[in-house]
Design a protein around this motif. Structure first.
Motif, PDB file in Angstrom:
ATOM      1  N   HIS A  56      20.858  16.613 -10.713  1.00 31.58           N
ATOM      2  CA  HIS A  56      19.586  16.542 -11.433  1.00 31.58           C
ATOM      3  C   HIS A  56      18.573  17.598 -10.980  1.00 31.58           C
ATOM      4  N   PHE A  96      22.020  11.149 -15.229  1.00 34.69           N
ATOM      5  CA  PHE A  96      21.273  11.628 -14.068  1.00 34.69           C
ATOM      6  C   PHE A  96      20.776  10.441 -13.259  1.00 34.69           C
ATOM      7  N   VAL A 100      15.233  15.330 -14.080  1.00 32.52           N
ATOM      8  CA  VAL A 100      15.740  16.697 -13.991  1.00 32.52           C
ATOM      9  C   VAL A 100      14.619  17.649 -13.577  1.00 32.52           C
TER      10      VAL A 100
END
Length: 223
Positions: A56, A96, A100
């Protein structure tokens, strides 16, 4: 048009305007996107069936000259890169474990025109959690049984005249999920087909009346 073109459709790179002049002769944003995609593919790990955990956090290493040109566009470029990562991950069904992030960094050992991407991911996800995307809003399911309907007693209330008061139920045993229609008046569609009961998989689309609901399984650490 944003800084980045659609890679898959092969749209032309920028050939005019301030951005094109800035990037001419150095690293192009499209090259960074390609490097980020390669990093996602090489570092993604299957942790459970239909659940693939991807890194991520990304650091894009550049030469000092390339960094200076690209970093001048600041948050605009970073936002485009983050969106590109999210879009690609969604199409590849990657998950994730945290939001991010993409950062640019200059390094003395990187030549002009070269992109080096480093990434990080959470080492482990101990718990997975089901969630629904309802009208653009993510609703996390915290119970073993969740009722969807237009009645006030439903776990997830949808203001849809085509929904029954208690329309459908989603059950979760900690590892897998199932969908059951509760003898609703108009029925429940799963991926376009009417169902009475069915297992639920990542990305399945549930339709109740005019309401479209997407089933997700996400890392508990992100909840």
């Amino acid at each position: 048009m944003g800084l980045l073109d659609n890679v898959e459709r092969g749209l032309e790179k920028f050939v005019g305007g301030a951005f094109a002049k800035s990037f001419r002769g150095g690293v192009q944003p499209i090259e960074i996107v390609a490097a980020l995609k390669r990093e996602l593919d090489s570092r993604a790990v299957v942790v459970q069936r239909d659940r693939i955990l991807a890194p991520h956090s990304f650091t894009v290493g550049l030469s000092a000259q390339d960094f200076s040109q690209l970093n001048a566009h600041g948050a605009v470029l970073i936002a485009e890169l983050v969106d590109a990562v999210r879009d690609y991950a969604n199409r590849q069904h990657y998950s994730f474990a945290a939001p991010v992030t993409v950062d640019l960094a200059a390094a003395v050992d990187i030549p002009n025109g070269v992109v080096r991407v480093m990434s990080q991911s959470l080492d482990a996800v101990n718990q997975w959690q089901p969630a629904l995307e309802v009208n653009g809003e993510t609703v996390y399911l915290t119970e073993t049984e969740s009722i969807i309907g237009r009645g006030a007693t439903a776990t997830i209330v949808i203001p849809d005249g085509g929904a029954s008061r208690n329309h459908a139920r989603i059950v979760w045993n900690g590892k897998s999920a199932g969908l059951e229609d509760l003898q609703s008046t108009n029925g429940t569609l799963l991926n376009g087909r009417r169902v009475t009961s069915s297992p639920l998989e990542q990305g399945d689309v549930i339709e109740i009346g005019a309401t479209r609901i997407v089933f997700r399984i996400v890392p508990g650490a992100a909840a």
